[in-house]
Design a protein around this motif. Structure first.
Motif, PDB file in Angstrom:
ATOM      1  N   GLN A 112       0.834  -1.207   0.000  1.00  0.00           N
ATOM      2  CA  GLN A 112       0.000   0.000   0.000  1.00  0.00           C
ATOM      3  C   GLN A 112       0.870   1.259   0.000  1.00  0.00           C
ATOM      4  OE1 GLN A 112      -3.239  -0.128   2.954  1.00  0.00           O
ATOM      5  NE2 GLN A 112      -2.928  -2.348   3.056  1.00  0.00           N
ATOM      6  N   TYR A 113       1.959   1.238   0.763  1.00  0.00           N
ATOM      7  CA  TYR A 113       2.852   2.400   0.806  1.00  0.00           C
ATOM      8  C   TYR A 113       3.447   2.693  -0.578  1.00  0.00           C
ATOM      9  CZ  TYR A 113       2.976   1.593   5.917  1.00  0.00           C
ATOM     10  OH  TYR A 113       2.660   1.410   7.239  1.00  0.00           O
ATOM     11  N   ILE A 114       3.820   1.633  -1.310  1.00  0.00           N
ATOM     12  CA  ILE A 114       4.474   1.840  -2.607  1.00  0.00           C
ATOM     13  C   ILE A 114       3.473   1.912  -3.759  1.00  0.00           C
ATOM     14  CG2 ILE A 114       6.606   0.735  -1.803  1.00  0.00           C
ATOM     15  CD1 ILE A 114       5.845  -1.725  -3.487  1.00  0.00           C
ATOM     16  N   GLY A 115       2.184   1.795  -3.465  1.00  0.00           N
ATOM     17  CA  GLY A 115       1.175   1.865  -4.525  1.00  0.00           C
ATOM     18  C   GLY A 115       1.351   0.790  -5.566  1.00  0.00           C
ATOM     19  N   ALA A 116       1.639  -0.434  -5.144  1.00  0.00           N
ATOM     20  CA  ALA A 116       1.883  -1.534  -6.073  1.00  0.00           C
ATOM     21  C   ALA A 116       0.664  -1.789  -6.958  1.00  0.00           C
ATOM     22  CB  ALA A 116       2.240  -2.802  -5.294  1.00  0.00           C
ATOM     23  N   PHE A 117       0.916  -2.104  -8.231  1.00  0.00           N
ATOM     24  CA  PHE A 117      -0.157  -2.441  -9.164  1.00  0.00           C
ATOM     25  C   PHE A 117      -0.286  -3.962  -9.245  1.00  0.00           C
ATOM     26  CE2 PHE A 117      -1.728  -3.405 -13.498  1.00  0.00           C
ATOM     27  CZ  PHE A 117      -2.989  -2.817 -13.383  1.00  0.00           C
ATOM     28  N   PRO A 118      -1.326  -4.554  -8.618  1.00  0.00           N
ATOM     29  CA  PRO A 118      -1.486  -6.021  -8.607  1.00  0.00           C
ATOM     30  C   PRO A 118      -2.162  -6.497  -9.890  1.00  0.00           C
ATOM     31  CG  PRO A 118      -3.194  -5.002  -7.272  1.00  0.00           C
ATOM     32  CD  PRO A 118      -2.382  -3.882  -7.849  1.00  0.00           C
TER      33      PRO A 118
ATOM     34  N   VAL B 266      -4.606  -5.556  -2.819  1.00  0.00           N
ATOM     35  CA  VAL B 266      -5.101  -5.967  -4.129  1.00  0.00           C
ATOM     36  C   VAL B 266      -6.335  -5.176  -4.532  1.00  0.00           C
ATOM     37  CG1 VAL B 266      -4.134  -8.283  -3.887  1.00  0.00           C
ATOM     38  CG2 VAL B 266      -6.512  -7.879  -3.234  1.00  0.00           C
ATOM     39  N   ASN B 267      -6.912  -4.444  -3.587  1.00  0.00           N
ATOM     40  CA  ASN B 267      -8.045  -3.565  -3.903  1.00  0.00           C
ATOM     41  C   ASN B 267      -7.601  -2.120  -4.120  1.00  0.00           C
ATOM     42  OD1 ASN B 267     -10.221  -5.450  -3.879  1.00  0.00           O
ATOM     43  ND2 ASN B 267     -10.069  -5.556  -1.642  1.00  0.00           N
ATOM     44  N   TRP B 268      -6.311  -1.949  -4.394  1.00  0.00           N
ATOM     45  CA  TRP B 268      -5.725  -0.663  -4.796  1.00  0.00           C
ATOM     46  C   TRP B 268      -5.764   0.379  -3.693  1.00  0.00           C
ATOM     47  CZ3 TRP B 268      -7.774   0.288 -10.485  1.00  0.00           C
ATOM     48  CH2 TRP B 268      -7.347  -0.765 -11.298  1.00  0.00           C
ATOM     49  N   VAL B 269      -5.819  -0.052  -2.444  1.00  0.00           N
ATOM     50  CA  VAL B 269      -5.737   0.897  -1.331  1.00  0.00           C
ATOM     51  C   VAL B 269      -4.305   1.407  -1.253  1.00  0.00           C
ATOM     52  CG1 VAL B 269      -5.889   1.172   1.171  1.00  0.00           C
ATOM     53  CG2 VAL B 269      -7.605  -0.193  -0.049  1.00  0.00           C
TER      54      VAL B 269
END
Length: 370
Positions: free
Chosen positions: A178-184, A201-204
């Motif tokens: 969440q901190y790095i804004g990962a794109f799952p 995985v819900n883009w939080v």
């Protein structure tokens, strides 16, 4: 009933049924670092060779030779580690979940609102799991043991770090994503897993802290530390490596992709630890320059600080305002190896002379902005 049968059958994932980092003999290891060479005809490198070191054998970074399996081998280091993932989702047991995240997933690029980061998380809520950070676009290409490696991955040098951790640690990893804004780009996290993973995985997205976050691996004597960068136009805040240098209380030698269009010169400001770009990479496989190397890593120069970090982002103005992070650990032997790999740095008076004229465009590799 079917899921129960599959859960038992899939204990054959590895030699002991655990979701762990694995070497080329399919043996569990606490952690490993794999550094893949670029494709360089002049040095007879196909781009599938690599040097490797793990927690069991720490004498040196060993090359891939005829006794090793290349990086895309269906029974090699990466395939062995990823085997729980390389299967249809319907065949996965209900105590297993995964997240594949990337700013450059197969077939597209993520929006810049997501972080510049790549990795795979595999979680078993009844045992250990794996966090695999890497720099390779379009990886894993398919959840298929024979097609997980992208053909585009041969061109540039890339780096992987795999760490085996207990299930409790994955709540922290979920927060880091969440901190790095990962794109799952692909995932399957069961409902009863850590909420932090489900939120990821819900883009939080969550604002990153300004400190190192400790992670306990399955080897309690080798902790790891995650760091997530802030977003800012100012390099003192937005440059991940300036942040790391201050947190580790050391000047840094840094390797990032040399073909970034707005790649920054070495950072030298009075009263602040320096961030020095590495000029050349020397390994037992061959030597190359950052323009052939898409990996991101840094190593502390302070002789009393034995830090090495494998990171997400490049040193570029466009990336100051993107999210990203790194995984760091203290190990004197690993630090010495990476200092030997790094051959020379640009001093503080050197302008950014990394010329993209020498960077040939290729539709299957990262753009000059990536």
């Amino acid at each position: 009933m079917l899921r129960s049968v599959l859960a038992v059958a899939l204990l054959c994932w590895g030699a002991d049924g655990a979701v762990t980092c694995r070497n080329e003999n399919d043996e569990p290891v606490n952690w490993y670092i794999l550094y893949k060479a670029p494709h360089l005809t002049s040095q007879a490198l196909t781009g599938l060779e690599y040097v490797y070191i793990d927690s069991n054998v720490m004498r040196k970074m060993a090359p891939s030779t005829d006794n090793y399996k290349d990086i895309k081998h269906p029974n090699g280091v990466l395939a062995n580690t990823l085997r729980p993932l390389l299967t249809p989702i319907r065949s996965m047991p209900n105590n297993f979940g995964f997240i594949s995240y990337s700013d450059q997933p197969p077939g597209c690029n993520a929006m810049d609102t997501f972080g510049h980061s790549k990795g795979v998380v595999m979680v078993d809520n009844s045992g250990p799991g794996v966090w695999l950070l890497h720099s390779t676009p379009q990886f894993p290409f398919r959840r298929d043991q024979n097609h997980f490696w992208p053909e585009s991955g041969a061109r540039n040098a890339q780096i992987f770090i795999c760490v085996t951790l207990g299930y409790s640690q994955f709540s922290h990893i979920g927060m880091h994503l969440q901190y790095i804004g990962a794109f799952p780009f692909e995932h399957d996290i069961p409902l009863d897993f850590h909420q932090e993973l489900r939120d990821a995985v819900n883009w939080v997205k969550s604002p990153p802290p300004n400190n190192l976050r400790k992670l306990i691996s399955t080897d309690v004597n080798q902790p790891f530390y995650s760091i997530a960068k802030q977003q800012s136009e100012q390099p003192k805040v937005g440059d991940l490596y300036v942040t790391i240098a201050q947190l580790l209380d050391s000047d840094l030698q840094v390797q990032t992709w040399g073909c970034q269009r707005d790649r920054k010169p070495s950072y030298c400001v009075s009263g602040i630890h320096k961030v020095l770009n590495i000029k050349d990479i020397h390994t037992v496989l061959g030597n190359w320059q950052p323009k052939h190397d898409h990996s991101k890593w840094c190593v502390a120069e302070n002789p009393n600080n034995h830090w090495t970090c494998i990171a997400d982002v490049n040193r570029a103005t466009t990336q100051y305002q993107r999210r990203g992070g790194a995984l760091c650990f203290q190990n004197q032997r690993i630090k010495r190896i990476f200092l030997q790999v790094a051959q020379g740095t640009d001093d503080c008076s050197t302008l950014n002379i990394m010329d993209t004229i020498d960077c040939e465009p290729d539709p299957h590799t990262p753009s000059l902005m990536g």
